[in-house]
Design a protein around this motif. Structure first.
Motif, PDB file in Angstrom:
ATOM      1  N   ASN A  19     -22.080  41.451  89.507  1.00  0.00           N
ATOM      2  CA  ASN A  19     -21.837  40.451  90.623  1.00  0.00           C
ATOM      3  C   ASN A  19     -20.527  40.366  90.748  1.00  0.00           C
ATOM      4  OD1 ASN A  19     -24.750  40.623  90.978  1.00  0.00           O
ATOM      5  ND2 ASN A  19     -25.222  38.693  89.584  1.00  0.00           N
ATOM      6  N   GLY A  20     -20.290  39.706  91.870  1.00  0.00           N
ATOM      7  CA  GLY A  20     -19.029  39.231  92.285  1.00  0.00           C
ATOM      8  C   GLY A  20     -18.752  37.812  91.474  1.00  0.00           C
ATOM      9  N   GLU A  21     -17.619  37.423  91.131  1.00  0.00           N
ATOM     10  CA  GLU A  21     -17.057  36.183  90.517  1.00  0.00           C
ATOM     11  C   GLU A  21     -17.328  35.138  91.721  1.00  0.00           C
ATOM     12  OE1 GLU A  21     -16.540  35.252  87.620  1.00  0.00           O
ATOM     13  OE2 GLU A  21     -16.487  37.078  86.653  1.00  0.00           O
ATOM     14  N   GLY A  22     -18.067  34.133  91.103  1.00  0.00           N
ATOM     15  CA  GLY A  22     -18.147  32.932  91.956  1.00  0.00           C
ATOM     16  C   GLY A  22     -19.287  32.793  92.753  1.00  0.00           C
ATOM     17  N   ALA A  23     -19.570  31.688  93.665  1.00  0.00           N
ATOM     18  CA  ALA A  23     -20.981  31.744  94.518  1.00  0.00           C
ATOM     19  C   ALA A  23     -20.932  32.549  95.718  1.00  0.00           C
ATOM     20  CB  ALA A  23     -20.984  30.188  94.883  1.00  0.00           C
ATOM     21  N   ALA A  24     -21.942  33.282  95.882  1.00  0.00           N
ATOM     22  CA  ALA A  24     -22.051  34.065  96.834  1.00  0.00           C
ATOM     23  C   ALA A  24     -23.290  33.435  97.855  1.00  0.00           C
ATOM     24  CB  ALA A  24     -22.812  35.589  96.597  1.00  0.00           C
ATOM     25  N   PRO A  25     -23.168  33.798  99.255  1.00  0.00           N
ATOM     26  CA  PRO A  25     -24.191  33.126 100.042  1.00  0.00           C
ATOM     27  C   PRO A  25     -25.680  33.465  99.813  1.00  0.00           C
ATOM     28  CG  PRO A  25     -22.463  34.327 101.382  1.00  0.00           C
ATOM     29  CD  PRO A  25     -22.464  34.665  99.741  1.00  0.00           C
ATOM     30  N   VAL A  26     -26.616  32.498  99.594  1.00  0.00           N
ATOM     31  CA  VAL A  26     -28.008  32.468  99.464  1.00  0.00           C
ATOM     32  C   VAL A  26     -28.728  33.289 100.487  1.00  0.00           C
ATOM     33  CG1 VAL A  26     -29.992  31.409  98.549  1.00  0.00           C
ATOM     34  CG2 VAL A  26     -27.621  30.732  97.627  1.00  0.00           C
TER      35      VAL A  26
END
Length: 370
Positions: free
Chosen positions: A148-155
């Motif tokens: 997964n990419g680092e940081g928050a991704a869109p829900v």
């Protein structure tokens, strides 16, 4: 030979046999299974899922790093980023490959995605530019890792499964490019009514439209595909209904796909039905015409080297039904490849007349005849 020597000889042979069965008594340690690991992960893609003003591949970039173990000479890394519903290959100086250093390390630039994948591949491997599903190990892919990419991704909303015309379908969810336009697909916009008819809706408001799409969970191959569609003359110029067969691999301009497209592509006075054997820019692969208001059955008969599209008034099952148009394509017709039927209603954002209101279509029936 004495009995003791015979027993010893037999025991030695047994040990050797066990060694061979267990891949050569420690020989496996000389050829470990290749692996890929990430040591630095790129940031997660955080673009608003409702933003329709960006173009495909118009994404920011970041660095990603890792290490490959057990790689053989000539093998390389292929990197993918998952953005807007698809995995896109991340090219380095125009090439889809990233070289591996002598110590196994690799480093490259990627366009931002929700997830990233690294594939260890053989020298002759040809990776797809875009794909809905990652290649699996085998056929030139030696190892695979996903992170997964680092940081928050869109829900994003979760897809849902529904039954229509005796088949199982799954809905699309989140932002996806269709015909060069980025739409946000919401599973809530797809449902069946008490009579079994399929409803697809564009809902929301200007600047925050959500679209509808579902796809068959199995591949059908050669045969006749029929879609009984109620009158769509009420659709606004920028609302498009597409009935297609596609395997999820390839870019918008280069993939194996059969299309019936219903809509005016953002223009008030335009043809409203297209038959297409992708890629669309080949003149022999494209036919456009105007169909008057009414209920129609749109179909294509797919055969080796040939596909026959037709639009018939009514249910399509009545003898002597009025044929609105029919066209036979023999150029560029693909063979079965694991395709699935897809039905989508979405907004074409690049036309001169923007969408103003919610739109809905009803499809009474889908049929497949081998």
């Amino acid at each position: 030979m004495s009995r003791s020597h015979t027993v010893a000889h037999t025991a030695t042979l047994s040990v050797l046999l066990v060694c061979f069965v267990l891949t050569g008594c420690h020989s496996s340690s000389k050829n470990p299974t290749p692996t890929i690991a990430f040591s630095k992960v790129a940031a997660a893609y955080q673009e608003s899922p409702y933003n329709a003003d960006i173009f495909e591949r118009d994404y920011k970039t970041d660095m990603i790093e890792g290490r490959a173990t057990g790689a053989r000479p000539g093998q390389r890394i292929v990197l993918y980023a998952k953005t807007d519903g698809r995995w896109g290959v991340c090219r380095q100086s125009g090439q889809p490959f990233t070289n591996i250093e002598t110590d196994g390390r690799w480093k490259a630039s990627v366009h931002l995605g929700i997830q990233y994948a690294a594939l260890l591949v053989d020298p002759a491997y040809n990776p797809p530019d875009q794909t809905e599903s990652l290649p699996i190990v085998g056929n030139g892919v030696v190892a695979l890792a996903v992170v997964n990419g680092e940081g928050a991704a869109p829900v994003l909303p979760s897809p849902k499964i529904l039954n229509f015309s005796g088949y199982e379908w799954t809905t699309s969810a989140g932002p996806i490019f269709h015909a060069g336009s980025r739409n946000f697909f919401d599973p809530a916009n797809v449902w069946t009514d008490e009579r079994g008819a399929l409803h697809l809706r564009i809902s929301g408001s200007p600047g925050k439209w959500t679209a509808a799409e579902l796809k068959l969970t199995r591949s059908l191959g050669y045969g006749t595909y029929r879609f009984q569609v109620r009158d769509v003359s009420h659709l606004e110029p920028s609302a498009l209904l597409t009935l297609i067969a596609w395997d999820g691999v390839g870019t918008e301009s280069a993939r194996r796909e059969l299309d019936v497209e219903l809509g005016r592509w953002g223009h008030l006075d335009n043809t409203n039905v297209n038959y297409v054997v992708q890629p669309y820019y080949v003149p022999a692969n494209y036919v456009a015409f105007r169909a008057p208001p009414g209920l129609y059955t749109h179909s294509f008969r797919w055969e080796p080297g040939k596909v026959t599209f037709s639009t018939v008034a009514g249910s399509g099952n009545t003898v002597g039904a009025r044929v609105i148009n029919q066209h036979v394509f023999t150029s560029g017709v693909p063979s079965p490849w694991g395709e699935s039927v897809r039905i989508a209603l979405y907004v074409f954002h690049r036309g001169p007349i923007p969408l103003k209101n919610e739109n809905e279509v009803i499809i009474d029936k889908f049929e497949y005849l081998p």
